[in-house]
Design a protein around this motif. Structure first.
Motif, mmCIF file in Angstrom:
data_model
loop_
_atom_site.group_PDB
_atom_site.id
_atom_site.type_symbol
_atom_site.label_atom_id
_atom_site.label_comp_id
_atom_site.label_asym_id
_atom_site.label_seq_id
_atom_site.Cartn_x
_atom_site.Cartn_y
_atom_site.Cartn_z
ATOM 1 N N ASN A 1 0.834 -1.195 0.000
ATOM 2 C CA ASN A 1 0.000 0.000 0.000
ATOM 3 C C ASN A 1 0.875 1.253 0.000
ATOM 4 N N ALA A 2 0.364 2.313 -0.572
ATOM 5 C CA ALA A 2 1.124 3.559 -0.620
ATOM 6 C C ALA A 2 1.449 4.040 0.790
ATOM 7 N N PRO A 3 2.693 4.466 1.020
ATOM 8 C CA PRO A 3 3.028 5.018 2.330
ATOM 9 C C PRO A 3 2.405 6.402 2.496
ATOM 10 N N SER A 4 2.435 6.917 3.689
ATOM 11 C CA SER A 4 2.023 8.301 3.888
ATOM 12 C C SER A 4 3.090 9.221 3.311
ATOM 13 N N PHE A 5 2.697 10.442 3.010
ATOM 14 C CA PHE A 5 3.678 11.381 2.496
ATOM 15 C C PHE A 5 4.715 11.700 3.570
ATOM 16 N N GLU A 6 4.297 11.647 4.829
ATOM 17 C CA GLU A 6 5.233 11.879 5.927
ATOM 18 C C GLU A 6 6.296 10.783 5.971
ATOM 19 N N ALA A 7 5.868 9.524 5.740
ATOM 20 C CA ALA A 7 6.833 8.420 5.710
ATOM 21 C C ALA A 7 7.782 8.582 4.525
ATOM 22 N N TYR A 8 7.233 8.975 3.376
ATOM 23 C CA TYR A 8 8.052 9.235 2.189
ATOM 24 C C TYR A 8 9.102 10.304 2.486
ATOM 25 N N GLN A 9 8.703 11.375 3.137
ATOM 26 C CA GLN A 9 9.633 12.455 3.457
ATOM 27 C C GLN A 9 10.688 12.007 4.466
ATOM 28 N N ALA A 10 10.278 11.147 5.401
ATOM 29 C CA ALA A 10 11.239 10.632 6.386
ATOM 30 C C ALA A 10 12.303 9.790 5.693
ATOM 31 N N LEU A 11 11.896 8.979 4.722
ATOM 32 C CA LEU A 11 12.865 8.200 3.953
ATOM 33 C C LEU A 11 13.733 9.117 3.100
ATOM 34 N N MET A 12 13.121 10.128 2.500
ATOM 35 C CA MET A 12 13.870 11.058 1.661
ATOM 36 C C MET A 12 14.998 11.731 2.437
ATOM 37 N N ALA A 13 14.771 11.998 3.711
ATOM 38 C CA ALA A 13 15.786 12.663 4.531
ATOM 39 C C ALA A 13 17.045 11.818 4.675
ATOM 40 N N GLU A 14 16.899 10.494 4.487
ATOM 41 C CA GLU A 14 18.046 9.587 4.633
ATOM 42 C C GLU A 14 18.491 8.955 3.323
ATOM 43 N N SER A 15 17.548 8.735 2.413
ATOM 44 C CA SER A 15 17.873 8.041 1.159
ATOM 45 C C SER A 15 16.813 8.363 0.112
ATOM 46 N N GLU A 16 17.194 9.134 -0.888
ATOM 47 C CA GLU A 16 16.258 9.414 -1.984
ATOM 48 C C GLU A 16 15.843 8.117 -2.659
ATOM 49 N N TYR A 17 16.777 7.195 -2.772
ATOM 50 C CA TYR A 17 16.530 5.878 -3.372
ATOM 51 C C TYR A 17 15.394 5.166 -2.632
ATOM 52 N N ALA A 18 15.451 5.173 -1.294
ATOM 53 C CA ALA A 18 14.419 4.516 -0.483
ATOM 54 C C ALA A 18 13.067 5.181 -0.679
ATOM 55 N N ALA A 19 13.062 6.513 -0.689
ATOM 56 C CA ALA A 19 11.806 7.245 -0.853
ATOM 57 C C ALA A 19 11.193 6.947 -2.220
ATOM 58 N N TRP A 20 12.032 6.984 -3.261
ATOM 59 C CA TRP A 20 11.556 6.701 -4.619
ATOM 60 C C TRP A 20 10.936 5.310 -4.690
ATOM 61 N N LEU A 21 11.646 4.324 -4.178
ATOM 62 C CA LEU A 21 11.179 2.945 -4.245
ATOM 63 C C LEU A 21 9.888 2.746 -3.447
ATOM 64 N N SER A 22 9.740 3.461 -2.358
ATOM 65 C CA SER A 22 8.564 3.291 -1.500
ATOM 66 C C SER A 22 7.268 3.647 -2.202
ATOM 67 N N ILE A 23 7.309 4.582 -3.145
ATOM 68 C CA ILE A 23 6.080 5.008 -3.823
ATOM 69 C C ILE A 23 6.013 4.548 -5.272
ATOM 70 N N VAL A 24 7.161 4.448 -5.961
ATOM 71 C CA VAL A 24 7.159 4.047 -7.372
ATOM 72 C C VAL A 24 7.159 2.524 -7.511
ATOM 73 N N GLY A 25 7.885 1.834 -6.626
ATOM 74 C CA GLY A 25 7.892 0.379 -6.644
ATOM 75 C C GLY A 25 8.872 -0.233 -7.618
ATOM 76 N N LEU A 26 8.704 -1.541 -7.856
ATOM 77 C CA LEU A 26 9.621 -2.298 -8.711
ATOM 78 C C LEU A 26 9.272 -2.114 -10.184
ATOM 79 N N ARG A 27 10.195 -1.550 -10.915
ATOM 80 C CA ARG A 27 10.049 -1.383 -12.355
ATOM 81 C C ARG A 27 11.383 -0.879 -12.893
ATOM 82 N N ALA A 28 11.547 -0.875 -14.198
ATOM 83 C CA ALA A 28 12.780 -0.360 -14.779
ATOM 84 C C ALA A 28 12.945 1.104 -14.408
ATOM 85 N N ASN A 29 14.034 1.399 -13.733
ATOM 86 C CA ASN A 29 14.330 2.777 -13.349
ATOM 87 C C ASN A 29 14.771 3.593 -14.553
ATOM 88 N N HIS A 30 15.517 2.952 -15.454
ATOM 89 C CA HIS A 30 15.842 3.585 -16.729
ATOM 90 C C HIS A 30 16.250 2.557 -17.771
#
Length: 277
Positions: free
Chosen positions: A135-164
């Motif tokens: 399930n989608a995380p809260s935006f607050e959880a996304y921001q908490a991950l972003m503060a430590e790892s942009e990679y973690a925040a991105w993965l938490s909402i975008v999920g598994l797929r080709a990044n590029h």
């Protein structure tokens, strides 16, 4: 599923997240160029049932072989490169976040996400374009991950797929340098990731790379909060020959480190584009 079906399905999902990629692809085809994919990259967590070791068997079943490992200490990542069974298929770059290097609070968020994964979803190769398996995380959880790892925040909402996906500049004729490719992409009104320079790498390290800034799309977080988030981007790579005359097959960690920042909204390149808009 054969390897062509795998990449066809993967491409369809990818361009749904990065419509710029289809525009770029079509623009170069219209110029008479042949598009060959140099490599595709994926991101994942080293927790739950989607670790690098869990996803790797799907690549091996398609005939891929491990090339070599890579470490990205500053971004808390490890990765492997994989070589395809035939030269006309793309290499693969699979990375995972070393979650135990994050704070206890961030690990708690990630553990809550991966705990929701249905084991049956991981058994087939389409897991690599399944998107979010929780399930989608809260935006607050996304921001908490972003503060430590942009990679973690991105993965938490975008999920598994080709990044590029990555265009092989080696197979171009008119646009035969990464700089020429980037100039053409900019002429389409698209932004370039300038973190670490427009072109990462050099002929001396046998690989030059450049990339767009990630497309952006609206995502609905828990509680129905809608926010615009960077999604996926298009990369361009030119490889050089080694002393024995063979084309370099690997990746350059220092360059890849900056390519990762194509999705980072804190990247100054993103901020300049947002300001221009």
């Amino acid at each position: 599923m054969d390897i062509q079906q795998f990449f066809d399905r993967l491409w369809d999902d990818y361009v749904s997240m990065a419509p710029q990629a289809q525009r770029i692809h079509d623009a170069f085809v219209a110029e008479g160029e042949t598009i060959l994919n140099d490599h595709v990259a994926f991101r994942t967590f080293d927790r739950g049932m989607i670790t690098l070791a869990d996803l790797e068997p799907h690549l091996l079943a398609l005939g891929y072989t491990r090339l070599e490992p890579y470490e990205f200490s500053a971004k808390k990542l490890r990765a492997y490169g994989y070589l395809p069974p035939t030269d006309d298929q793309p290499r693969v770059f699979l990375s995972e976040l070393k979650c135990d290097e994050l704070s206890a609070a961030a690990q708690h968020i990630i553990d809550g996400l991966v705990a929701q994964i249905d084991a049956t979803r991981v058994r087939t190769p389409d897991v690599l374009w399944a998107g979010r398996l929780w399930n989608a995380p809260s935006f607050e959880a996304y921001q908490a991950l972003m503060a430590e790892s942009e990679y973690a925040a991105w993965l938490s909402i975008v999920g598994l797929r080709a990044n590029h996906f990555t265009i092989s500049v080696n197979h171009f004729h008119t646009f035969d340098s990464v700089e020429k490719v980037l100039a053409k992409v900019e002429s389409l009104g698209l932004g370039i990731n300038a973190s670490g320079g427009r072109i990462k790498g050099s002929p001396q390290v046998l690989l030059e790379q450049g990339s767009t800034l990630a497309d952006r799309a609206e995502f609905t977080f828990a509680g129905s909060q809608v926010e615009e988030i960077p999604t996926c981007y298009y990369e361009f790579a030119k490889r050089y020959r080694t002393v024995d005359g063979t084309l370099y097959q690997g990746f350059v960690a220092a360059s890849a480190d900056k390519i990762f920042e194509s999705t980072d909204i804190r990247n100054p390149s993103h901020r300049s584009v947002l300001h221009a808009e």
